[in-house]
Scaffold this active site. Structure first.
Site, PDB file in Angstrom:
ATOM      1  N   GLU A 115       4.295  -5.339   7.466  1.00  0.00           N
ATOM      2  CA  GLU A 115       3.547  -4.272   8.150  1.00  0.00           C
ATOM      3  C   GLU A 115       3.986  -4.048   9.592  1.00  0.00           C
ATOM      4  O   GLU A 115       3.927  -2.922  10.096  1.00  0.00           O
ATOM      5  CB  GLU A 115       2.036  -4.574   8.117  1.00  0.00           C
ATOM      6  N   GLU A 133      -0.663  -9.205  -0.747  1.00  0.00           N
ATOM      7  CA  GLU A 133      -2.113  -9.418  -0.597  1.00  0.00           C
ATOM      8  C   GLU A 133      -2.819  -9.402  -1.945  1.00  0.00           C
ATOM      9  O   GLU A 133      -3.734 -10.199  -2.191  1.00  0.00           O
ATOM     10  CB  GLU A 133      -2.695  -8.340   0.338  1.00  0.00           C
ATOM     11  N   ALA A 181       0.872  -1.176   0.000  1.00  0.00           N
ATOM     12  CA  ALA A 181       0.000   0.000   0.000  1.00  0.00           C
ATOM     13  C   ALA A 181       0.908   1.224   0.000  1.00  0.00           C
ATOM     14  O   ALA A 181       2.040   1.162   0.494  1.00  0.00           O
ATOM     15  CB  ALA A 181      -0.869  -0.003   1.246  1.00  0.00           C
ATOM     16  N   GLY A 210       0.583  -4.932   0.785  1.00  0.00           N
ATOM     17  CA  GLY A 210      -0.561  -4.948  -0.128  1.00  0.00           C
ATOM     18  C   GLY A 210      -0.242  -5.627  -1.460  1.00  0.00           C
ATOM     19  O   GLY A 210      -1.153  -6.128  -2.126  1.00  0.00           O
TER      20      GLY A 210
HETATM   21  N1  COA Z   1       4.610   3.139  -0.350  1.00  0.00           N
HETATM   22  C1  COA Z   1       5.030   4.317  -0.856  1.00  0.00           C
HETATM   23  N2  COA Z   1       6.215   4.486  -1.479  1.00  0.00           N
HETATM   24  C2  COA Z   1       6.986   3.395  -1.606  1.00  0.00           C
HETATM   25  C3  COA Z   1       6.612   2.130  -1.108  1.00  0.00           C
HETATM   26  C4  COA Z   1       5.355   2.031  -0.458  1.00  0.00           C
HETATM   27  N3  COA Z   1       4.910   0.865   0.025  1.00  0.00           N
HETATM   28  N4  COA Z   1       7.621   1.255  -1.368  1.00  0.00           N
HETATM   29  C5  COA Z   1       8.570   1.940  -2.017  1.00  0.00           C
HETATM   30  N5  COA Z   1       8.199   3.230  -2.162  1.00  0.00           N
HETATM   31  C6  COA Z   1       8.946   4.329  -2.813  1.00  0.00           C
HETATM   32  C7  COA Z   1      10.101   4.808  -1.964  1.00  0.00           C
HETATM   33  O1  COA Z   1       9.639   5.749  -0.990  1.00  0.00           O
HETATM   34  C8  COA Z   1      10.979   5.435  -3.010  1.00  0.00           C
HETATM   35  O2  COA Z   1      10.423   6.678  -3.372  1.00  0.00           O
HETATM   36  P1  COA Z   1      11.379   7.985  -3.503  1.00  0.00           P
HETATM   37  O3  COA Z   1      12.383   7.627  -4.580  1.00  0.00           O
HETATM   38  O4  COA Z   1      10.441   9.072  -3.906  1.00  0.00           O
HETATM   39  O5  COA Z   1      12.027   8.167  -2.172  1.00  0.00           O
HETATM   40  C9  COA Z   1      10.793   4.515  -4.206  1.00  0.00           C
HETATM   41  O6  COA Z   1       9.561   3.838  -3.990  1.00  0.00           O
HETATM   42  C10 COA Z   1      11.889   3.476  -4.349  1.00  0.00           C
HETATM   43  O7  COA Z   1      11.972   2.737  -3.114  1.00  0.00           O
HETATM   44  P2  COA Z   1      13.331   2.558  -2.264  1.00  0.00           P
HETATM   45  O8  COA Z   1      12.957   2.314  -0.853  1.00  0.00           O
HETATM   46  O9  COA Z   1      14.250   3.700  -2.544  1.00  0.00           O
HETATM   47  O10 COA Z   1      13.921   1.239  -2.960  1.00  0.00           O
HETATM   48  P3  COA Z   1      14.905   0.179  -2.295  1.00  0.00           P
HETATM   49  O11 COA Z   1      15.342  -0.701  -3.415  1.00  0.00           O
HETATM   50  O12 COA Z   1      15.945   0.863  -1.489  1.00  0.00           O
HETATM   51  O13 COA Z   1      13.982  -0.660  -1.279  1.00  0.00           O
HETATM   52  C11 COA Z   1      12.012  -1.885  -0.608  1.00  0.00           C
HETATM   53  C12 COA Z   1      12.944  -1.480  -1.769  1.00  0.00           C
HETATM   54  C13 COA Z   1      10.827  -2.609  -1.220  1.00  0.00           C
HETATM   55  C14 COA Z   1      12.758  -2.818   0.353  1.00  0.00           C
HETATM   56  C15 COA Z   1      11.552  -0.621   0.154  1.00  0.00           C
HETATM   57  O14 COA Z   1      11.066   0.326  -0.800  1.00  0.00           O
HETATM   58  C16 COA Z   1      10.460  -0.874   1.150  1.00  0.00           C
HETATM   59  O15 COA Z   1      10.733  -1.374   2.223  1.00  0.00           O
HETATM   60  N6  COA Z   1       9.200  -0.470   0.829  1.00  0.00           N
HETATM   61  C17 COA Z   1       8.096  -0.563   1.736  1.00  0.00           C
HETATM   62  C18 COA Z   1       7.619  -1.980   1.849  1.00  0.00           C
HETATM   63  C19 COA Z   1       6.482  -2.078   2.845  1.00  0.00           C
HETATM   64  O16 COA Z   1       6.631  -1.857   4.030  1.00  0.00           O
HETATM   65  N7  COA Z   1       5.299  -2.433   2.334  1.00  0.00           N
HETATM   66  C20 COA Z   1       4.140  -2.602   3.141  1.00  0.00           C
HETATM   67  C21 COA Z   1       3.369  -1.365   3.217  1.00  0.00           C
HETATM   68  S1  COA Z   1       1.954  -1.555   4.257  1.00  0.00           S
END
Ligand code: COA
Length: 258
Positions: free
Chosen positions: A133, A113, A65, A110
């Site tokens: 989460e 999911e 999400a 999400g």
């Molecule tokens: N919601 C909003 N933005 C998200 C996102 C999410 N779930 N997941 C990634 N992004 C965005 C990042 O903020 C970043 O944006 P920016 O460049 O404007 O700062 C962009 O996507 C790239 O992500 P980044 O974190 O820089 O990539 P990474 O390769 O370093 O890490 C992940 C990848 C997937 C490990 C990391 O993005 C992450 O942990 N995301 C969240 C996962 C999560 O908790 N999901 C459950 C949500 S309820």
């Protein structure tokens, strides 16, 4: 027509690509609006026989999400957000046309999911699955606590939910979360080939299989009674008559969906 999805329809297979690669295809409210419009189109358009959902770019299926929409939410609006996600994913799960996730990278929160609400999943070697989460002080809200238990069993699901541990495609296959693991290059072709086989079968029979199998997890339904009803309904279709005649006449059946 869509601001966050790319779609293409070929040989009866609609491919939906969630297209926010700069945000790792995170599910914001626009994606949900578009997904619901796409679900309307899937139900209404007879040229669409089955559907693939995948993510744009090399890194992510869907990284969750959109976390930026969480700040400032109160309890009531958070519940409304979860309800919208659950309702959308229930529409995917209950679609009478097959919907398959082609998971090309991160399927987190999400995203996991969404993949789990599809009828089954194919993953590339780059895929990673998880429900992180708890890292945010949250629990899954789009059906993850329920479908993860259904798909991989309670013990492993509990561990993944509580630890936020991510699993790779190989482990996902061992756990039954995905049916096949492919290279990144062959993911969509492999998924299409499976759907081409399914699309060659009688559509109403395929829909009956989806409905009856989903009833296993629906306490309001008697799955065995539903199976009897769907079995009976099949006898009212032209396709059943054609399928049985074709078998007896030793020829290939030609189904019309009627
Ligand atoms: N919601 C909003 N933005 C998200 C996102 C999410 N779930 N997941 C990634 N992004 C965005 C990042 O903020 C970043 O944006 P920016 O460049 O404007 O700062 C962009 O996507 C790239 O992500 P980044 O974190 O820089 O990539 P990474 O390769 O370093 O890490 C992940 C990848 C997937 C490990 C990391 O993005 C992450 O942990 N995301 C969240 C996962 C999560 O908790 N999901 C459950 C949500 S309820």
């Amino acid at each position: 027509m869509y601001t966050t999805l790319l779609t293409s329809l070929e040989n009866g297979i609609l491919t939906i690509t969630i297209n926010r690669p700069e945000k790792l295809n995170a599910l914001n409210k626009d994606v949900f609006t578009d997904l619901n419009t796409a679900l309307d189109e899937i139900a209404a358009n007879p040229d669409i026989r089955s559907v693939i959902i995948t993510g744009a770019g090399p890194k992510a299926f869907v990284a969750g999400a959109d976390i930026s929409e969480f700040s400032g939410l109160d309890k009531q609006s958070a519940m409304a957000l979860a309800k919208r996600g659950q309702d959308t994913f229930a529409r995917i799960e209950n679609s009478s046309k097959p919907i398959v996730a082609a998971v090309n990278g991160f399927a987190l929160g999400g995203g996991c999911e969404l993949a789990m609400s599809c009828h089954f999943r194919v993953a590339s070697e780059q895929a990673k699955f998880g429900q992180p989460e708890v890292n945010l002080g949250l629990i899954p809200g789009y059906g993850g606590t329920q479908r993860l238990v259904q798909l991989i069993g309670k013990g492993k699901a509990m561990e993944l939910l509580m630890s936020a541990h991510l699993i790779d495609a190989t482990e996902a296959k061992q756990l039954g979360l995905v049916n096949y693991v492919t290279t990144a290059d062959t993911l969509l072709d492999h998924t299409r080939k499976i759907l081409e086989v399914i699309n060659s079968k009688a559509p109403m029979a395929v829909a009956g299989c989806i409905k009856a199998a989903n009833a296993v997890y629906d306490e309001s339904q008697d799955g065995y009674a539903l199976e009897i009803a769907e079995f009976g309904n099949a006898f009212d279709t032209d396709d059943m008559k054609e399928g049985v005649s074709a078998f007896l006449e030793k020829r290939k059946a030609s189904f019309t969906g009627k």
